[in-house]
Design a protein around this motif. Sequence first.
Motif, short mmCIF file in Angstrom:
data_model
loop_
_atom_site.label_atom_id
_atom_site.label_comp_id
_atom_site.label_asym_id
_atom_site.label_seq_id
_atom_site.Cartn_x
_atom_site.Cartn_y
_atom_site.Cartn_z
N ARG A 396 0.77 -1.20 0.03
CA ARG A 396 0.17 0.09 -0.04
C ARG A 396 0.75 1.28 0.00
NH1 ARG A 396 -3.10 -0.06 4.70
NH2 ARG A 396 -2.54 -1.99 5.23
N ILE A 397 2.10 1.11 0.38
CA ILE A 397 2.70 2.36 0.46
C ILE A 397 3.57 2.73 -0.69
CG2 ILE A 397 2.96 2.34 3.19
CD1 ILE A 397 5.53 1.28 2.80
N ASN A 398 3.91 4.09 -0.97
CA ASN A 398 4.86 4.37 -2.05
C ASN A 398 6.20 4.80 -1.63
OD1 ASN A 398 2.29 4.29 -3.29
ND2 ASN A 398 2.03 6.64 -2.66
N ASP A 399 6.39 4.96 -0.32
CA ASP A 399 7.83 5.44 0.04
C ASP A 399 8.54 4.41 -0.16
OD1 ASP A 399 10.03 6.18 1.56
OD2 ASP A 399 8.83 6.47 3.48
N ASN A 400 9.44 4.69 -1.19
CA ASN A 400 10.65 3.64 -1.45
C ASN A 400 11.62 3.13 -0.65
OD1 ASN A 400 9.62 2.96 -4.04
ND2 ASN A 400 11.11 3.91 -5.22
N HIS A 401 11.85 4.24 0.42
CA HIS A 401 12.81 4.06 1.57
C HIS A 401 12.12 2.85 2.39
CE1 HIS A 401 15.23 4.86 5.20
NE2 HIS A 401 16.17 4.77 4.41
N TYR A 402 11.13 3.32 2.79
CA TYR A 402 10.58 2.39 3.74
C TYR A 402 9.95 1.06 3.20
CZ TYR A 402 7.89 0.71 7.98
OH TYR A 402 7.72 0.04 9.02
N LYS A 403 9.72 1.11 1.91
CA LYS A 403 9.21 -0.03 1.37
C LYS A 403 10.59 -1.15 1.30
CE LYS A 403 6.11 -0.84 -2.47
NZ LYS A 403 5.36 -0.36 -3.60
N THR A 404 11.79 -0.50 0.86
CA THR A 404 12.98 -1.32 0.90
C THR A 404 13.13 -2.06 2.08
OG1 THR A 404 13.77 0.26 -0.60
CG2 THR A 404 15.19 -1.37 0.15
N GLU A 405 12.96 -1.19 3.12
CA GLU A 405 13.22 -1.59 4.44
C GLU A 405 12.44 -2.72 4.76
OE1 GLU A 405 13.89 1.66 7.46
OE2 GLU A 405 12.97 0.08 8.86
N ILE A 406 11.19 -2.65 4.60
CA ILE A 406 10.10 -3.42 5.27
C ILE A 406 10.32 -4.88 4.11
CG2 ILE A 406 8.04 -2.86 3.70
CD1 ILE A 406 6.50 -3.21 6.41
N ALA A 407 10.54 -4.98 2.88
CA ALA A 407 10.62 -5.91 2.08
C ALA A 407 12.11 -6.74 2.58
CB ALA A 407 10.87 -5.68 0.77
N SER A 408 12.96 -5.99 2.99
CA SER A 408 13.96 -6.88 3.27
C SER A 408 13.75 -7.48 4.61
CB SER A 408 15.15 -5.92 3.44
OG SER A 408 15.22 -5.14 4.54
N ARG A 409 12.94 -6.80 5.55
CA ARG A 409 12.60 -7.37 7.07
C ARG A 409 11.73 -8.75 6.66
NH1 ARG A 409 11.32 -2.76 11.29
NH2 ARG A 409 13.73 -2.30 11.90
N CYS A 410 10.99 -8.36 5.64
CA CYS A 410 10.06 -9.73 5.18
C CYS A 410 10.87 -10.83 5.01
CB CYS A 410 9.03 -9.28 4.00
SG CYS A 410 7.59 -8.29 4.62
N VAL A 411 11.94 -10.46 4.00
CA VAL A 411 12.69 -11.50 3.14
C VAL A 411 13.48 -12.18 4.67
CG1 VAL A 411 14.70 -11.91 2.09
CG2 VAL A 411 12.95 -10.61 0.95
N GLU A 412 13.87 -11.48 5.50
CA GLU A 412 14.80 -11.99 6.64
C GLU A 412 14.08 -12.56 7.56
OE1 GLU A 412 16.75 -10.22 10.61
OE2 GLU A 412 16.31 -8.68 9.05
N LEU A 413 12.79 -12.42 7.78
CA LEU A 413 11.90 -13.27 8.69
C LEU A 413 11.44 -14.45 7.92
CD1 LEU A 413 9.43 -10.40 10.42
CD2 LEU A 413 11.60 -11.70 11.45
N ALA A 414 11.01 -14.20 6.54
CA ALA A 414 10.54 -15.47 5.96
C ALA A 414 11.99 -16.55 5.79
CB ALA A 414 10.37 -15.16 4.53
N GLU A 415 13.00 -16.21 5.69
CA GLU A 415 14.35 -16.82 5.56
C GLU A 415 14.45 -17.77 7.00
OE1 GLU A 415 17.47 -14.74 4.05
OE2 GLU A 415 16.86 -15.05 1.86
#
Lengths: 953, 143
Positions: A396-415
């Motif tokens: 839902r968000i457009n803020d790329n900085h935060y999007k990157t952060e939350i994406a990498s957190r998802c990846v980290e948690l998923a891994e």
Amino acid sequence: MGSQGGFYQSKEFLDLVKSIGEARSKAEEDRIVLSEIETLKRRISEPDIPKRKMKEYIIRLVYVEMLGHDASFGYIHAVKMTHDDSLLVKRTGYLAVTLFLNEDHDLIILIVNTIQKDLKSDNYLVVCAALNVVCKLINEETIPAMLPQVVELLVHPKEAVRKKAIMALHRFYHKSPSSVSHLVSNFRKRLCDNDPGVMGATLCPLFDLITKDVNSYKDLVISFVSILKQVAERRLPKAYDYHQMPAPFIQIKLLKILALLGSGDKQASEDMYTVVGDIFRKCDSSSNIGNAVLYECICCVSSIYPNPKLLESAADVISRFLKSDSHNLKYMGIDALSRLIKISPEIAEQHQLAVIDCLEDPDDTLKRKTFELLYKMTKSTNVEVIVDRMIDYMIRINDNHYKTEIASRCVELAEQFAPSNQWFIQTMNKVFEHAGDLVNIKVAHNLMRLIAEGFGEDDDTADSQLRSSAVESYLRILGEPKLPSVFLRVICWVLGEYGTADGKFSASYITGKLCDVAEAYSNDETVKAYAVTALMKIYAFEIASGKKVDMLPECQTLMEELLASHSTDLQQRAYELQVVIGLDAHAVDCIMPSDASCEDIEVDKGLSFLDGYIQESIEKGAQPYIPESERSGILNISNFRNQDHNEASSHSLRFEAYELPKPTMQSRIPPASLASTELVPVPEPMYPRESYQTPVPSVSLDAGSSELKLRLDGVQKKWGRPTYSPATSTSNSTLQKTVNGITQVDGASTSNSRTRETYDSRKPQIEISPEKQKLAASLFGGSSKTEKRPAAVHKISKASSHVMEKSHVPKYSMEVASEKTASVQQPPDLLDLGEPTVTSTSPLVDPFKQLEGLLDTTQVASAVNHGSIAAIESPDMMTLYADTPAAIRNSDLLSGLSNPSIINMPGDTTTTQPMQSSKGPNLKDSLERDALVRQMGVTPSSQNPNLFKDLLG
Amino acid sequence: MGIRFILMVNKQGQTRLAQYYEWLTLEERRALEGEIVRKCLARNEQQCSFVEHRNYKIVYRRYASLFFLVGVDNDENELAILEFIHLLVETMDRHFGNVCELDIMFHLEKAHFMLEEMVMNGSIVETSKANILTPIQLMDKSS
């Protein structure tokens, strides 16, 4: 409003401010500022402008810059104004200079002298003004010019000066820690200053120092605790009170420091318990500032060695924060909770609903803070819900900085916690689909590897099921418009490897899809390359399995296009595809064995299989291979002859230089830009030789003449040379390229094609248990239901974690930490619950060892003089804050007490001197520059307006 | 470092005072101010007074037509910064008497002087109003 149009403000200035104030749009404001710039450009260089007028001009310049326009034409006037005798004018000049310039600006050199002079002023306000500038504009190079004076000012009779001098040292520490490393004791001494302002300021550098090196400051724990105690007991002057809180900002700084010092140190922490407990009790929880201090207490409590009573107080405060209506307090509460949860995970349970509320809140700030909390409390039991939520939000968000952060957190948690591979792949698909271009490419590689390798279990059916489900999901996703490049690569690769593996989809269907991709993303060469290789694999598998291959018409068009592509890579892939299609089944099977992507590739680096061929060629009279090193030497020489008319003798020297082309470039330039006087004495064996060899006859004439002349020519050469030196440098780099290139082109191309072959030759099979699929699907459906769902899951997770916790309650905090670290070290493997027992053992050992270490150091540290002095002095001196009226008596007392510190001072300064003299070059540098400046007539005593005209002209 | 910058911006988004504690070029300042002012102005009264932006946080507070924005590092105590803003306003109030946007505009340098006393190297160094205002009053007298 009463102050509108104060003294000395001209109508012009009033009008300007008014019109800026009344501007209704950015465009209008810009118009006003642009015309103001024109006016100022004209006025400011008029002769004999009265001081006050000039001060006003400078402030107008500040306006110009503040509103986003360049005012550099007026910088020099601000610099000039710093020389003024009037304090107000001078300080305005200083202010403007700090706003306009950065520490590396050329004009700084013009104020260094002024600052030095002002630091010696009798008027302490002038000294303060100069120290303000020191804190903003002194860079590493100019520190030595200021340092001695600043150190002297540390014992200035005026507290305002001492305070700013401390901050100047703080700044020096930031810029160049080594420049003040010998002065650290001064910070300790100033901590015992009888002025609370100076003491408070000293906490800033001490905080930084302690952050860097906790163990050297353990001896100060008692001092900090006793200061905090006195502050909390209102022994400081009333002037520091803020909303009835005694010096809250100092309290907060002290709590931050204690948190550092008490972290993992039981003994130090025990010294703090009482005072922190007192503050918990005394804090006024109805005011913002009281809550700010309380929050800092929680931070401290969660950092130091745990104390049950304090944890209880902290938990109480947190629940009050979370129950508050104020979003600010909720935010602080969530943050505090995420800190405390590391130590007592059970407290999250009682706040579930509050946490869910915050997560659902429309306020982004609160939501993100809550995600941070969730991130910290993720376990394998709740990972699905949490990651799902995160992804929903990420979409839902457009803020790329935060999007990157939350994406990498998802990846980290998923891994780290993925409950199933199925889920993992689906999660990764979502992350890629919505934030693909923001995700590290490694994540994509990991995903491909995971799909190819399966999951380590010997369950081939599960693996192949997983693969076909991946293929299905990708075929579905390909229908979406505008997919990120990284994701497309994964899709192409997986389709190529496994698209036809389970027989569900025909080769023509998959190849059709791949062609669509190549067409739809025709600007993305990497994706196209992946698509072509995938096509080749599909066709190869078809051929190998004995089927007849009919290329789709769109595929043929694509190939025709790529065979003529400008990209050599694409072209090569297309040609390879063409060749592969023409081969028979056996050959294709050798080139591209199916299900071999995980086979180890044996690389024969020596290319021994070519030995026979080479032998044959040599016998036929071919030239033997010359090793790279020898060959490049030859190439060098020949190139040099062509380009630079160099003697052969130079080649060895040159050759060395080419290995690091950039450094030599740099080192060649500095001697040029430096004063020539320095060039001569500096013993740099390389340059002289080079410069003597390279010059053409005309230059050697210069070399023959006296050094003075040489220098003058040197300046010209600088300008003349660029054509020359770049030429050499480019020749260097091209040479290097050709040298490496020739060999590497061979090597690279062969290795490339090899890897590609081997790449292509990968392939495994697919199968997955349908139960797993259903389970994952239901979990995914469940998560989208409502708030209650996550709550329930939390409970489950809590319950299960309780079971775990009960079994080893005290270890838990360690576990969380250790799980984190362990996971960092070995990312993808942490999938099961078996881990904790393993991880919990090692951390159990560690803390004690750490403690032992800490104890030792503290004992040693307390034996050191500094420590004991500080510890003894500080409490005494701090009591003095209490009685302000008896200031005179105090100062007597203090002078007695502070004597030792004064006696210490000379010792310190003498030690500083050798240090500085050893820094010769720097000091000399700045001195020479000063001399230069003075020569030019910029000494503040005798202003030389002509100079500035020159500079401006 | 702590505090990275302090901005005062009116509700039209026009900058009224800007003090940076790390160097940014004119263009960077312009872009940054535009971005964060847009972010903060779009928020309502009930929402947090804190906004995340890039890798730091902005703590802001509104007084009549004027917004005070402070950019801080992530480990800073937001609530304390919020109160620091109020302390700044109280201090200006004491000096100007019922301070308003125009006071700051007409006495930009004084507002800066106060900040110079309160914050150095991005850290809060002085919180006593008397100590903050004394140098400014002395300067007024001498000039």
